[in-house]
Write a protein that holds these residues in place. Structure first.
Motif, PDB file in Angstrom:
ATOM      1  N   ALA A 177      12.602  -2.970   5.703  1.00 31.08           N
ATOM      2  CA  ALA A 177      11.580  -1.975   5.380  1.00 31.08           C
ATOM      3  C   ALA A 177      11.058  -2.108   3.958  1.00 31.08           C
ATOM      4  O   ALA A 177      10.182  -1.341   3.543  1.00 31.08           O
ATOM      5  N   GLY A 178      11.618  -3.052   3.182  1.00 41.85           N
ATOM      6  CA  GLY A 178      11.160  -3.234   1.813  1.00 41.85           C
ATOM      7  C   GLY A 178      11.678  -2.187   0.858  1.00 41.85           C
ATOM      8  O   GLY A 178      11.128  -2.008  -0.230  1.00 41.85           O
ATOM      9  N   ARG A 179      12.766  -1.497   1.212  1.00 41.01           N
ATOM     10  CA  ARG A 179      13.315  -0.466   0.331  1.00 41.01           C
ATOM     11  C   ARG A 179      14.322  -1.028  -0.661  1.00 41.01           C
ATOM     12  O   ARG A 179      14.735  -0.331  -1.593  1.00 41.01           O
ATOM     13  N   THR A 180      14.744  -2.253  -0.449  1.00 44.90           N
ATOM     14  CA  THR A 180      15.670  -2.892  -1.370  1.00 44.90           C
ATOM     15  C   THR A 180      15.347  -4.378  -1.421  1.00 44.90           C
ATOM     16  O   THR A 180      14.641  -4.896  -0.558  1.00 44.90           O
ATOM     17  N   GLY A 181      15.842  -5.055  -2.439  1.00 47.81           N
ATOM     18  CA  GLY A 181      15.547  -6.470  -2.611  1.00 47.81           C
ATOM     19  C   GLY A 181      14.986  -6.739  -3.992  1.00 47.81           C
ATOM     20  O   GLY A 181      15.231  -5.976  -4.941  1.00 47.81           O
ATOM     21  N   LEU A 230       1.427   0.449 -12.321  1.00 47.76           N
ATOM     22  CA  LEU A 230       1.780   0.220 -10.920  1.00 47.76           C
ATOM     23  C   LEU A 230       3.264  -0.118 -10.774  1.00 47.76           C
ATOM     24  O   LEU A 230       3.943   0.375  -9.867  1.00 47.76           O
ATOM     25  N   ILE A 231       3.774  -0.944 -11.675  1.00 46.72           N
ATOM     26  CA  ILE A 231       5.181  -1.332 -11.607  1.00 46.72           C
ATOM     27  C   ILE A 231       6.075  -0.118 -11.838  1.00 46.72           C
ATOM     28  O   ILE A 231       7.100   0.068 -11.155  1.00 46.72           O
ATOM     29  N   ARG A 232       5.708   0.734 -12.776  1.00 44.12           N
ATOM     30  CA  ARG A 232       6.508   1.937 -13.024  1.00 44.12           C
ATOM     31  C   ARG A 232       6.517   2.845 -11.799  1.00 44.12           C
ATOM     32  O   ARG A 232       7.569   3.345 -11.378  1.00 44.12           O
ATOM     33  N   ARG A 233       5.362   3.052 -11.187  1.00 46.35           N
ATOM     34  CA  ARG A 233       5.266   3.902  -9.993  1.00 46.35           C
ATOM     35  C   ARG A 233       6.040   3.293  -8.831  1.00 46.35           C
ATOM     36  O   ARG A 233       6.708   4.008  -8.083  1.00 46.35           O
ATOM     37  N   PHE A 234       5.979   1.990  -8.690  1.00 52.48           N
ATOM     38  CA  PHE A 234       6.719   1.308  -7.622  1.00 52.48           C
ATOM     39  C   PHE A 234       8.219   1.522  -7.808  1.00 52.48           C
ATOM     40  O   PHE A 234       8.946   1.741  -6.828  1.00 52.48           O
ATOM     41  N   GLY A 235       8.680   1.450  -9.048  1.00 52.32           N
ATOM     42  CA  GLY A 235      10.092   1.689  -9.315  1.00 52.32           C
ATOM     43  C   GLY A 235      10.519   3.097  -8.967  1.00 52.32           C
ATOM     44  O   GLY A 235      11.655   3.320  -8.536  1.00 52.32           O
ATOM     45  N   GLU A 236       9.625   4.065  -9.142  1.00 54.59           N
ATOM     46  CA  GLU A 236       9.940   5.445  -8.772  1.00 54.59           C
ATOM     47  C   GLU A 236      10.052   5.593  -7.257  1.00 54.59           C
ATOM     48  O   GLU A 236      10.906   6.333  -6.755  1.00 54.59           O
ATOM     49  N   GLY A 250      15.522   0.912  -5.211  1.00 55.72           N
ATOM     50  CA  GLY A 250      16.423  -0.155  -4.797  1.00 55.72           C
ATOM     51  C   GLY A 250      15.845  -1.551  -4.951  1.00 55.72           C
ATOM     52  O   GLY A 250      16.544  -2.538  -4.682  1.00 55.72           O
ATOM     53  N   VAL A 251      14.591  -1.661  -5.384  1.00 58.40           N
ATOM     54  CA  VAL A 251      13.941  -2.965  -5.546  1.00 58.40           C
ATOM     55  C   VAL A 251      13.948  -3.349  -7.023  1.00 58.40           C
ATOM     56  O   VAL A 251      13.527  -2.567  -7.879  1.00 58.40           O
ATOM     57  N   SER A 291       6.630 -10.708   2.312  1.00 60.00           N
ATOM     58  CA  SER A 291       7.842  -9.914   2.529  1.00 60.00           C
ATOM     59  C   SER A 291       7.470  -8.440   2.592  1.00 60.00           C
ATOM     60  O   SER A 291       6.400  -8.012   2.144  1.00 60.00           O
ATOM     61  N   ALA A 292       8.382  -7.642   3.148  1.00 62.44           N
ATOM     62  CA  ALA A 292       8.140  -6.202   3.229  1.00 62.44           C
ATOM     63  C   ALA A 292       8.005  -5.589   1.837  1.00 62.44           C
ATOM     64  O   ALA A 292       7.206  -4.677   1.624  1.00 62.44           O
ATOM     65  N   VAL A 293       8.790  -6.104   0.882  1.00 64.15           N
ATOM     66  CA  VAL A 293       8.691  -5.600  -0.497  1.00 64.15           C
ATOM     67  C   VAL A 293       7.293  -5.874  -1.050  1.00 64.15           C
ATOM     68  O   VAL A 293       6.672  -5.003  -1.671  1.00 64.15           O
ATOM     69  N   THR A 294       6.791  -7.091  -0.837  1.00 64.84           N
ATOM     70  CA  THR A 294       5.446  -7.437  -1.317  1.00 64.84           C
ATOM     71  C   THR A 294       4.396  -6.571  -0.644  1.00 64.84           C
ATOM     72  O   THR A 294       3.479  -6.056  -1.300  1.00 64.84           O
TER      73      THR A 294
END
Length: 305
Positions: free
Chosen positions: A87-91, A109-115, A119-120, A276-279
């Motif tokens: 699901a792209g929740r970790t990795g 964007l990177i800060r918001r993605f981390g919030e 787990g990524v 990937s799901a993370v991407t």
């Protein structure tokens, strides 16, 4: 031996009742009893003592119960991890970029993605422009951000955000008094530029000058946009730069927008397919935060800075 044998045995061992274990598992009692007998036959030792009124663990059963619980817990953990990765929740998310890209909205964007996805692990890789496609193909990165990406049909591009091009002038330059400057007004000026052999964006800006009626007189060529403004501040020439670079406060630099029609410095995301799901999650966040500024394409639409 299969995992269901372990699950059935643990259910019986914990409830010490075939009837209660069958209800817990949602199966009928006869098949459950048969599965336990099959397990004991495979192990070659009884795990349970059975009477008409009670069920108890044998010493072998007590030892096997601890191991069976550990195996089932490990399997549950593995399943949960696989679901999270799927699901792209970790990795991990490895992003290739040039330093000048960070002057735009990417950091936010990177800060918001981390919030949203704690787990990524996001790792940034500053690299020369020409290395980004190779890094993607070699799976060293998952995503790249650049201007004027290369024509590579095996990679996909998505316009991440639009950006204008302006001109950086030394403070006190004769054109700094203007609110905006036409590209043709820069004819005859000394230019500092990104290195033409490395940067499709630099070649694009040179071609824009040619379309405006003059060939830019390049006195210095550098690798990074941040170096351009330092050379402009030193009085070596003027530079065409993305608006995000021009917006950085520098008292020794005058930044002026270009009068239209003018070149643009749109930033594109470059990635492999299937992503990937993370991407995919990062790209979805980018669309949500910045709007539908572009759509995936198998051909490049912009330029690498």
């Amino acid at each position: 031996m299969e995992l269901r044998h372990l699950r059935y045995f643990v259910a019986v061992a914990e409830s010490l009742s075939f009837t209660a274990a069958a209800e817990r598992l949602g199966v009928s009692q006869p098949p459950l009893s048969q599965q336990i007998r099959d397990l004991e036959a495979e192990l070659g030792t009884p795990l349970l003592w059975r009477t008409s009124r009670s069920v108890a663990l044998t010493p072998a059963g007590s030892a096997f119960l601890a191991r069976a619980r550990a195996v089932l817990a490990e399997m549950e953990e593995a399943c949960a991890e696989a679901r999270a990765v799927g699901a792209g929740r970790t990795g991990t998310l490895d992003i290739g970029l040039t330093g000048s890209i960070l002057a735009g909205p990417l950091g936010r964007l990177i800060r918001r993605f981390g919030e949203l996805y704690p787990g990524v692990l996001v790792r940034l890789h500053e690299m020369p422009l020409g290395e980004q496609p190779a890094a993607l193909h070699a799976h060293r990165t998952d995503l790249g951000f650049l201007r004027h990406p290369p024509d590579d049909p095996s990679l996909r591009t998505l316009r991440a955000w639009p950006e204008a091009v302006g001109v950086a002038l030394p403070a006190g330059h004769r054109l700094a008094a203007r609110a905006e400057i036409a590209l043709g007004d820069l004819a005859g000026e000394a230019f500092v530029s990104l290195r033409l052999r490395d940067s499709r964006f630099a070649a694009y800006l040179r071609d824009a000058c040619l379309a405006a009626g003059f060939a830019p007189r390049l006195v210095q060529q550098v690798v990074e946009s941040a170096s351009l403004v330092n050379l402009v501040a030193a009085g070596l020439g003027v530079a065409l730069v993305p608006a995000s670079i021009g917006a950085l406060p520098r008292p020794d630099i005058a930044y002026r927008p270009l009068a239209g029609p003018a070149p643009v410095a749109d930033v594109c995301a470059l990635y492999r397919t299937p992503a990937s799901a993370v991407t995919e999650n990062f790209l979805a966040l980018m669309r949500d935060e910045l709007g539908p500024s572009g759509s995936p394409s198998s051909r490049s639409t912009g330029s690498a800075s």
